[in-house]
Every structure is written in structure tokens, then in C-alpha cells.
Scaffold this active site. Structure first.
Site, PDB file in Angstrom:
ATOM      1  N   VAL A  57       0.813  -1.223   0.000  1.00 10.61           N
ATOM      2  CA  VAL A  57       0.000   0.000   0.000  1.00 10.61           C
ATOM      3  C   VAL A  57       0.847   1.274   0.000  1.00 10.61           C
ATOM      4  O   VAL A  57       0.310   2.362  -0.174  1.00 10.61           O
ATOM      5  CB  VAL A  57      -1.012   0.046   1.177  1.00 10.61           C
ATOM      6  CG1 VAL A  57      -2.036  -1.054   1.065  1.00 10.61           C
ATOM      7  CG2 VAL A  57      -0.304   0.034   2.520  1.00 10.61           C
ATOM      8  N   SER A 136      -5.102   3.279  17.254  1.00 14.09           N
ATOM      9  CA  SER A 136      -4.560   2.555  18.408  1.00 14.09           C
ATOM     10  C   SER A 136      -4.767   3.389  19.667  1.00 14.09           C
ATOM     11  O   SER A 136      -4.875   4.624  19.596  1.00 14.09           O
ATOM     12  CB  SER A 136      -3.052   2.334  18.215  1.00 14.09           C
ATOM     13  OG  SER A 136      -2.457   1.860  19.408  1.00 14.09           O
ATOM     14  N   TYR A 149       5.313   5.371  15.905  1.00  8.57           N
ATOM     15  CA  TYR A 149       4.009   4.686  15.907  1.00  8.57           C
ATOM     16  C   TYR A 149       2.950   5.537  16.615  1.00  8.57           C
ATOM     17  O   TYR A 149       1.863   5.752  16.085  1.00  8.57           O
ATOM     18  CB  TYR A 149       4.152   3.332  16.601  1.00  8.57           C
ATOM     19  CG  TYR A 149       2.888   2.488  16.577  1.00  8.57           C
ATOM     20  CD1 TYR A 149       2.498   1.844  15.411  1.00  8.57           C
ATOM     21  CD2 TYR A 149       2.106   2.340  17.714  1.00  8.57           C
ATOM     22  CE1 TYR A 149       1.346   1.060  15.374  1.00  8.57           C
ATOM     23  CE2 TYR A 149       0.951   1.567  17.698  1.00  8.57           C
ATOM     24  CZ  TYR A 149       0.583   0.927  16.526  1.00  8.57           C
ATOM     25  OH  TYR A 149      -0.565   0.165  16.497  1.00  8.57           O
ATOM     26  N   SER A 152       2.090   8.528  14.535  1.00  7.96           N
ATOM     27  CA  SER A 152       1.324   8.159  13.325  1.00  7.96           C
ATOM     28  C   SER A 152      -0.142   7.899  13.674  1.00  7.96           C
ATOM     29  O   SER A 152      -1.046   8.291  12.931  1.00  7.96           O
ATOM     30  CB  SER A 152       1.945   6.936  12.641  1.00  7.96           C
ATOM     31  OG  SER A 152       1.675   5.731  13.349  1.00  7.96           O
ATOM     32  N   LYS A 153      -0.379   7.281  14.817  1.00 10.14           N
ATOM     33  CA  LYS A 153      -1.760   6.946  15.180  1.00 10.14           C
ATOM     34  C   LYS A 153      -2.521   8.174  15.686  1.00 10.14           C
ATOM     35  O   LYS A 153      -3.717   8.309  15.451  1.00 10.14           O
ATOM     36  CB  LYS A 153      -1.778   5.823  16.215  1.00 10.14           C
ATOM     37  CG  LYS A 153      -1.255   4.488  15.675  1.00 10.14           C
ATOM     38  CD  LYS A 153      -2.075   3.974  14.503  1.00 10.14           C
ATOM     39  CE  LYS A 153      -1.671   2.574  14.076  1.00 10.14           C
ATOM     40  NZ  LYS A 153      -2.468   2.059  12.949  1.00 10.14           N
TER      41      LYS A 153
HETATM   42  N1  NAP Z   1      -2.240  -5.868  17.511  1.00  9.40           N
HETATM   43  C1  NAP Z   1      -2.331  -4.818  18.331  1.00  9.40           C
HETATM   44  O1  NAP Z   1      -2.040  -4.915  19.550  1.00  9.40           O
HETATM   45  C2  NAP Z   1      -2.812  -3.502  17.790  1.00  9.40           C
HETATM   46  C3  NAP Z   1      -3.168  -2.513  18.731  1.00  9.40           C
HETATM   47  C4  NAP Z   1      -3.604  -1.282  18.269  1.00  9.40           C
HETATM   48  C5  NAP Z   1      -3.683  -1.045  16.904  1.00  9.40           C
HETATM   49  N2  NAP Z   1      -3.331  -2.029  16.022  1.00  9.40           N
HETATM   50  C6  NAP Z   1      -3.414  -1.711  14.585  1.00  9.40           C
HETATM   51  O2  NAP Z   1      -4.167  -2.688  13.918  1.00  9.40           O
HETATM   52  C7  NAP Z   1      -3.808  -2.690  12.533  1.00  9.40           C
HETATM   53  C8  NAP Z   1      -3.659  -4.143  12.082  1.00  9.40           C
HETATM   54  O3  NAP Z   1      -2.536  -4.695  12.760  1.00  9.40           O
HETATM   55  P1  NAP Z   1      -2.541  -6.180  13.327  1.00  9.40           P
HETATM   56  O4  NAP Z   1      -2.388  -6.080  14.790  1.00  9.40           O
HETATM   57  O5  NAP Z   1      -3.632  -6.971  12.739  1.00  9.40           O
HETATM   58  O6  NAP Z   1      -1.097  -6.637  12.778  1.00  9.40           O
HETATM   59  P2  NAP Z   1      -0.599  -7.802  11.811  1.00  9.40           P
HETATM   60  O7  NAP Z   1      -1.149  -9.097  12.225  1.00  9.40           O
HETATM   61  O8  NAP Z   1       0.887  -7.633  11.768  1.00  9.40           O
HETATM   62  O9  NAP Z   1      -1.209  -7.388  10.393  1.00  9.40           O
HETATM   63  C9  NAP Z   1      -0.686  -6.295   9.685  1.00  9.40           C
HETATM   64  C10 NAP Z   1      -1.286  -6.283   8.293  1.00  9.40           C
HETATM   65  O10 NAP Z   1      -0.757  -5.137   7.588  1.00  9.40           O
HETATM   66  C11 NAP Z   1      -0.344  -5.557   6.305  1.00  9.40           C
HETATM   67  N3  NAP Z   1       0.759  -4.741   5.817  1.00  9.40           N
HETATM   68  C12 NAP Z   1       1.897  -4.401   6.476  1.00  9.40           C
HETATM   69  N4  NAP Z   1       2.683  -3.672   5.681  1.00  9.40           N
HETATM   70  C13 NAP Z   1       2.038  -3.542   4.486  1.00  9.40           C
HETATM   71  C14 NAP Z   1       2.330  -2.904   3.269  1.00  9.40           C
HETATM   72  N5  NAP Z   1       3.466  -2.188   3.086  1.00  9.40           N
HETATM   73  N6  NAP Z   1       1.440  -2.996   2.238  1.00  9.40           N
HETATM   74  C15 NAP Z   1       0.294  -3.707   2.394  1.00  9.40           C
HETATM   75  N7  NAP Z   1      -0.050  -4.317   3.538  1.00  9.40           N
HETATM   76  C16 NAP Z   1       0.813  -4.246   4.573  1.00  9.40           C
HETATM   77  C17 NAP Z   1       0.082  -6.998   6.488  1.00  9.40           C
HETATM   78  O11 NAP Z   1      -0.060  -7.666   5.253  1.00  9.40           O
HETATM   79  P3  NAP Z   1       1.149  -8.326   4.395  1.00  9.40           P
HETATM   80  O12 NAP Z   1       2.190  -8.783   5.349  1.00  9.40           O
HETATM   81  O13 NAP Z   1       0.475  -9.394   3.596  1.00  9.40           O
HETATM   82  O14 NAP Z   1       1.604  -7.203   3.526  1.00  9.40           O
HETATM   83  C18 NAP Z   1      -0.943  -7.512   7.490  1.00  9.40           C
HETATM   84  O15 NAP Z   1      -2.094  -7.951   6.809  1.00  9.40           O
HETATM   85  C19 NAP Z   1      -2.521  -1.861  12.430  1.00  9.40           C
HETATM   86  O16 NAP Z   1      -2.825  -0.609  11.879  1.00  9.40           O
HETATM   87  C20 NAP Z   1      -2.084  -1.716  13.875  1.00  9.40           C
HETATM   88  O17 NAP Z   1      -1.355  -0.531  14.080  1.00  9.40           O
HETATM   89  C21 NAP Z   1      -2.921  -3.244  16.436  1.00  9.40           C
END
Ligand code: NAP
Length: 251
Positions: A57, A136, A149, A152-153
Site C-alpha cells: 500500500v 490505536s 508509531y 502516526s496513530k
Molecule cells: N495488535 C495490536 O495490539 C494492535 C493494537 C492497536 C492497533 N493495532 C493496529 O491494527 C492494525 C492491524 O494490525 P494487526 O495487529 O492486525 O497486525 P498484523 O497481524 O501484523 O497485520 C498487519 C497487516 O498489515 C499488512 N501490511 C503491512 N505492511 C504492508 C504494506 N506495506 N502494504 C500492504 N499491507 C501491509 C500486512 O499484510 P502483508 O504482510 O500481507 O503485507 C498484514 O495484513 C494496524 O494498523 C495496527 O497498528 C494493532
């Protein structure tokens, strides 16, 4: 099928993947974006009608190509979920310009550009479309050692409010969810060892007042609700879904 089309980034893992599954169960048709081809193929087998879009992306032409592929296949767009994101450790002293740009390009710039590309179709949709950004608790509260991070959020939260007020006249709603710690691949991709991650999750029992960390489905259910007609009078909200984490302060 409910006749609505959703475009979800981060579809290959964690919160984005859970959102694809939840929206599909609710009757949406889904276009999902990620870089991992095998994972998108697996989801395509699991969710009938799923459109896999293999794309980084942060590529300059990504937003137009992603939205173009979605509209070419489905002819409309009713919901955009910006879930792709990275978390890399780094303090004010240790974060390099490259680290900063990598985080901002993915967590913030791609959200801005994808929403901009999707907007004409969200406006035209019947019913009018909606956006949910995955922010987040780190956008609402500062945590040490994850500077880019957190910033950004926080910017995603303000982008959410700015877009909400700009687009309200067109009926397009823009909201964000602000998760606490959720069990996904985010932290391990960011460099946490398995041992450190286990300890981090264990500590999450005390850092989240409700006594547990989250699962992706805790977040995807709120995203699905924010996209639904039940939330049709809600825009510009940044909704903590964090077991009460945002209520706490160091003492
Ligand atoms: N987990 C937490 O504790 C938490 C807490 C607060 C907020 N969040 C937010 O939730 C969102 C989802 O994160 P998650 O926790 O589900 O993490 P995750 O399991 O690591 O998933 C991250 C996703 O982002 C995609 N991604 C990363 N870099 C990319 C790129 N350059 N182009 C396209 N896709 C990309 C990955 O897909 P590919 O690897 O296939 O590219 C993957 O599908 C994030 O915005 C994160 O900041 C998470």
C-alpha cells in the site's frame, strides 16, 4: 449477500483478516489487500467471492490500483477499512529518518491516499459509504519507546476527525477504532522475540483493566458495527476498544 462492497487493507493477518471474515459473514462482498499471496489465496478459498489484491500500500500508484481493481470487479464501494500497519520500536533518540518515514508512509500516508481514491465511489454508493481507520490506544496516550508509531496513530485520529467534518455534507461517515493490545503478528513483526511477546501479553492482564488482552474479533465486531446502518449517526469518533486501557495512568 447484503449488496454492499468493502475494501479492507491488512487482510492477510490479525485485525484486517478478522474484519474480512466478519463482514463476509454479515453479507458483505470483500476486496482484501496484502502482500502475502498465499494468505490471500487461502482467504479467497475460505470466503466465496473474495477479491484478493496483492499490493504494497506504500507504492506510489497503490491507492488508484487498489480502488480501481475493487470497482472494476464489484462496480461499487460502500466501506473502506484501513487496517494495514506496522509497529517498530524506537525512541526519540534512536528513531532514524528512514524509520520515521517507513512508519508514516504506511500508517498515515497510505490511509490518506486510499481514502482519497475511494471517496468518489463512497459518495456515489447507495447507501452512502463509510470509512473505518484502525488507529490505536497509542494515538490517544503516549507510550515510551514507540515514538513514530504513537505519532502516526495520533495523526490518524485527527485525519479521521478532519475527514468526518469535511465529508459529512456528502453523508460519508469516517470513524476510527483504537485497540489496546490485541493478539496478532504486529509486535513480533516489529522485532519482539517470542519470549518477550509472551511476557508482554502476560503483563497485558494488568495493564488492561478488564484483565485480558484483546483478540482480533473484539475489534472486527466494532468495525462491522461502525460500517453498519446501526451507526448511521456516528462520525468523527475515535473509539477505544481496549479493555479500559485508555482510562489508566501511571502511578
Ligand atoms: N495488535 C495490536 O495490539 C494492535 C493494537 C492497536 C492497533 N493495532 C493496529 O491494527 C492494525 C492491524 O494490525 P494487526 O495487529 O492486525 O497486525 P498484523 O497481524 O501484523 O497485520 C498487519 C497487516 O498489515 C499488512 N501490511 C503491512 N505492511 C504492508 C504494506 N506495506 N502494504 C500492504 N499491507 C501491509 C500486512 O499484510 P502483508 O504482510 O500481507 O503485507 C498484514 O495484513 C494496524 O494498523 C495496527 O497498528 C494493532
Amino acid at each position: 449477500m447484503n449488496g454492499r462492497i468493502a475494501l479492507v487493507t491488512g487482510a492477510t493477518s490479525g485485525i484486517g483478516r478478522a474484519t474480512c471474515r466478519r463482514l463476509h459473514a454479515d453479507g458483505w462482498q470483500i476486496a482484501g489487500v496484502g502482500r502475502e499471496v498465499d494468505r490471500l489465496t487461502t482467504l479467497q478459498h475460505e470466503l466465496p467471492g473474495f477479491l484478493p489484491i496483492v499490493m504494497d500500500v506504500t507504492r506510489p500508484d497503490a491507492a488508484q490500483r487498489i480502488v480501481g481493481a475493487t470497482v472494476e470487479r464489484f462496480g461499487a464501494l460502500h466501506g473502506l477499512v484501513n487496517a494495514a500497519g506496522i509497529l517498530e520500536a524506537g525512541s526519540h533518540e534512536t528513531t532514524t529518518a528512514e524509520d520515521w518515514d517507513r512508519t508514516m508512509n504506511l500508517n498515515l500516508r497510505s490511509v490518506f491516499l486510499l481514502t482519497q481514491a475511494a471517496l468518489p465511489y463512497l459518495k456515489q454508493a447507495n447507501p452512502v459509504g463509510a470509512v473505518v481507520n484502525v488507529s490505536s490506544v497509542s494515538g490517544m496516550r503516549p507510550f515510551p519507546g514507540v515514538l513514530a508509531y504513537c505519532v502516526s496513530k495520533a495523526a490518524v485520529d485527527q485525519l479521521t476527525r478532519c475527514l468526518a467534518i469535511e465529508l459529512a455534507g456528502a453523508g460519508v461517515r469516517v470513524n476510527a477504532v483504537n485497540p489496546g493490545v490485541v493478539v496478532t503478528e504486529l509486535h513480533r513483526r516489529g522485532g519482539m522475540t517470542p519470549e518477550a511477546y509472551e511476557a508482554f501479553l502476560e503483563r497485558g492482564r494488568t495493564t488492561h483493566p478488564l484483565g485480558r488482552v484483546g483478540q482480533p474479533e473484539d475489534i472486527s465486531s466494532a468495525i462491522a458495527w461502525l460500517l453498519s446502518d446501526e451507526a448511521s449517526w456516528i462520525t468523527g469518533e475515535t473509539m477505544p476498544i481496549d479493555g479500559g486501557r485508555h482510562l489508566t495512568a501511571a502511578r
